[in-house]
Structure formats: C-alpha cells, structure tokens
Design a protein around this motif. Structure first.
Motif, short mmCIF file in Angstrom:
data_model
loop_
_atom_site.label_atom_id
_atom_site.label_comp_id
_atom_site.label_asym_id
_atom_site.label_seq_id
_atom_site.Cartn_x
_atom_site.Cartn_y
_atom_site.Cartn_z
N LYS A 130 -7.53 41.90 24.83
CA LYS A 130 -6.30 42.65 24.60
C LYS A 130 -5.98 43.53 25.82
O LYS A 130 -4.83 43.61 26.26
CB LYS A 130 -6.46 43.53 23.35
N THR A 164 -12.92 40.97 22.07
CA THR A 164 -11.53 41.03 21.58
C THR A 164 -10.77 42.17 22.26
O THR A 164 -9.61 42.02 22.67
CB THR A 164 -11.50 41.22 20.06
N THR A 165 -11.44 43.32 22.38
CA THR A 165 -10.82 44.47 23.03
C THR A 165 -10.52 44.16 24.50
O THR A 165 -9.43 44.48 25.01
CB THR A 165 -11.73 45.70 22.94
N GLN A 190 -4.50 41.45 28.58
CA GLN A 190 -3.10 41.12 28.34
C GLN A 190 -2.19 42.30 28.68
O GLN A 190 -1.14 42.13 29.31
CB GLN A 190 -2.91 40.70 26.89
N LEU A 219 -5.01 49.86 21.24
CA LEU A 219 -6.34 49.37 20.93
C LEU A 219 -6.90 50.13 19.75
O LEU A 219 -6.44 51.23 19.43
CB LEU A 219 -7.26 49.54 22.15
#
Length: 423
Positions: free
Chosen positions: A181, A177-178, A184, A206
């Motif tokens: 992110k 997930t990190t 992106q 984050l």
C-alpha cells in the motif's frame, strides 16, 4: 589419467596409492608419462619439482617446459595478515599499472577461506575488483548488508531497495500488505518510500499500528542523518546498532552462540573497515566511503582478481599468482602437522605453485591472531625446500628491493592521478 603429486583430496578417498593399485589390478597396464608442462616458466617449474621431490613417489617423473625462465619467485615477510593483504594489493596494483595486467590474470590462493577477510578489505580499499570462489564475501553477509543499507538511506533517502531491506530489520510490525500500500501511495505522489512515510496524508491511509511504526522509523532515520553530519562512518555503525536495536535483534534471533558471536563480530569489523578508510584517507564523507565499498562491483564483468583456496584452484592457471599464509601452522596446516599428513600439504603447495604461468609471489606473516591471542610464526618449511637461487626474499637483496619499491610507488602515483581525474 592421474598425477600422484596433485593428489590433494585424501579426505574424499583420493589416495595416491590408488594409482599404484591400478597397476597391480591390471598387470599389463602401460604407463605413459606426460612430463612436458605447457603452463609454467622454467623457474616456477624448477621450484615445484624440487619441492615435490621431498615426497615419496610411486612414479618418478621430471616435468620440463620450453617457456622462458621467468622472474625470481618473490617471498614477502609481513607483520600480520593485514600487512600481508596490503602488500598483495600494492603489488597487484603495480602489475595492473606497470605491466598492463588484466585483473583476471591475477589469483590469490590460500589454505582456508578464513584467510580471505583481510584480503577483501585491502582489495576494496585499493579499488581492485575481486571474485571470491567457494565462500561468501564479507560484504554479502546478511547482517553487513543490513547495516550498509541503513547507511545508504542516510546518504540517499530515495534508495527504495535499501528502505525495503531494513524497514523491518529488526521487526517493526510493518507487513507486506502495508508495504504494498505504501508503494502504491509513493508511486502516486512520485516520491520515494521513505519520503512517503513523512506524509501525514499517506500515513492516515494505513492502519494505525504500522503507520505509527513507519513514522517512528522515519524519525529514527532523521536522527541518524543529523548524527551523520558530524560523526564518522565507524561511529555511525555503532550508533545504528544501538539506536535501532539491531545488535540485540541479532543476539535474540541467533540461538547458536558461536554463530551469534561471529555475526556480532562481523558488525564490529564493518566499523573497522570504515576506520581503515578514514585512516588511509581513501575516502572523505560517508557517501564517498560507501561508493568505495561498492566500486569493485561496477567494474567490467569477469575482469576481477580471483580469490580461492588452493584446493579450488586445481586445474586452473593464471599469469600472476600469490600464495598467502606460507607459515608453519597455516601451510602446512597445524592439524596436518599433528597428524603427520605433511606429504599431502606439500602436494597442496605444489598445486598452488604450478598454477602460476609467469610470476609467483609467496608471503608469510610473523604474527597471527588465533582465538583472541597473538602467536609468533615461523616461515613454512616449504619455503626452505624451494631452490633458494630462484627466490628473492624481500629484505635480503637491497638492490632488487629498491626496484620493487620504485615500481610500487610509481603505480600508486599513477592510480592517485587517475582518481583525481575522475577515472
């Protein structure tokens, strides 16, 4: 259809006696001998016939060919496996430069896959593309790829693929997930993933623990990059193993002691590859050395030297064939010697010899390292069973040796000129 002289899979139940048993089961069986060979030159076929004549035969046959005699079969005496690999690479280069051979016209055959490692190194250093059949290439092993990705990041911080491979190797509490992110945010800023980790604005978006881990990873790479300005690639490998905790990670994550030792040895060998490049002046800085290791992968698809065991080579043919490791204990294998299975080893050698269409080169090493100890070798008994008039033993014919040395030197000069021209 069958050939008792090519029965090399007894351990799979393929015994030559099966052909004889077929005749007993079917008394009216008609046997037709296909004795014309459409592949090999006369000299290669003569050598194969004389070798296999030392085996008992269920069906006597004499292979013949309408092809020309062909060049003498070369026999190379080498100091060790590394020296042997260097000689093979040099001759392969000569075949390409002087005889306009395509890389896929050349095959290197051996008794076991363990023999491929020094050959891979020598071919890489000589910028010769190769394809390994039936085994994992040294540079494709997970731990080797990890270390190479660390080095790639030092020379190219924009290498996102390398970043993603090692950011969590060893584990740094950076989850999928990190990373999604981070990707992106990097994309929105038009920068690489590593560059994004240097931005406080990015890290603040984050969660704290992975943000701290990413910041630490970035700082570690900055430290390693500074070291790369004055350290050799081999020393950098050692530094990376220590500073990243990667060696400890391998030790902790590999319960099997034998596998753990092999994986750690692979990492040390990678350092040895870089030392060999530095010693041979094959490449200068780290970027050039990494480019050299990946050079073969960028060649024309399919045009590569084929490397495989003699078992895997059955049914194939090549213009130029090298059979390496022609020493007692390797070919024939020491296990076969102890168990009295010399006939099958001889059939294996017969299969290897008859893969060659034009030129056959046999090589053996005077010394071998086994289990950390140096052993002195003797040339394979099979070399002495070949027709000696058809062999050229390197060192026994000074005039022929001189011509081979001249050809090799000329091909090396041509290759250096091409490298300097940027080809």
């Amino acid at each position: 259809v069958g050939d008792d002289d090519q029965s090399i899979y007894a351990w799979r139940g393929a015994n030559p006696e099966n052909i004889d048993q077929l005749g007993r089961d079917w008394p009216n069986l008609r046997v037709i001998k296909l004795e014309q060979n459409y592949r090999c030159g006369k000299r290669i076929l003569r050598a194969a016939n004389q070798l296999i004549a030392n085996n008992p035969h269920l069906h006597e046959k004499k292979l013949w060919s309408e092809h020309p005699e062909g060049a003498p079969i070369r026999v190379l005496e080498c100091k060790d496996a590394e020296h042997e690999a260097e000689k093979v690479a040099a001759i392969a280069t000569t075949l390409a430069e002087k005889h306009k051979a395509r890389w896929h016209d050349i095959a290197i055959l051996y008794r076991g896959n363990f023999q491929a490692r020094p050959l891979e190194k020598a071919l890489r250093l000589a910028r010769i593309p190769y394809h390994l059949t039936g085994a994992l290439s040294f540079l494709d092993r997970a731990e080797v790829k990890d270390l190479l990705c660390y080095l790639r990041l030092l020379t190219n911080p924009s290498d996102d693929a390398a970043f993603l491979r090692v950011v969590n190797s060893p584990k740094r509490e950076v989850g999928a997930t990190t990373l999604e992110k981070l990707g992106q945010l990097a994309q929105s800023r038009h920068c690489s993933l590593l560059e994004a980790t240097r931005s406080d604005a990015v890290l603040r978006q984050l969660t704290p623990r992975p943000a701290a881990a990413l910041a630490g990873f970035s700082e570690l790479l900055d430290e390693l990059r500074s070291a790369s300005l004055h350290e050799s690639a081999a020393d950098l490998v050692e530094r990376i193993l220590k500073r990243t905790g990667y060696a400890a990670h391998i030790a902790a994550s590999t319960p099997d002691p034998a596998l753990r030792d092999r994986r750690l040895a692979n990492l040390q060998e990678l350092a040895d590859w870089f030392r060999a490049m530095q010693k041979g002046n094959s490449a200068g800085d780290l970027a050039a050395q990494l480019a050299l290791l990946s050079h073969a992968d960028r060649d024309e698809p399919g045009n590569a030297v084929r490397m495989m065991t003699m078992h895997a080579a059955k049914g194939l043919e090549f213009r130029f064939v090298f059979i390496v490791g022609c020493e007692e204990g390797t070919l024939p294998h020491e296990g076969a010697i102890d168990e009295g299975r010399i006939d099958e080893e001889r059939r294996l050698m017969y299969v290897g010899i008859t893969r060659a269409k034009e030129l056959l080169t046999l090589s053996w090493s005077a010394r071998t390292r086994r289990y950390g100890e140096i052993h002195t070798n003797q040339p394979s008994r099979f070399l002495h069973e070949l027709p000696q008039a058809d062999l050229h033993w390197q060192g026994k014919d000074p005039e022929a040796d001189k011509e081979i040395v001249r050809e090799t030197a000329e091909s090396h000069m041509a290759k250096i000129a091409a490298m300097l021209a940027g080809k």
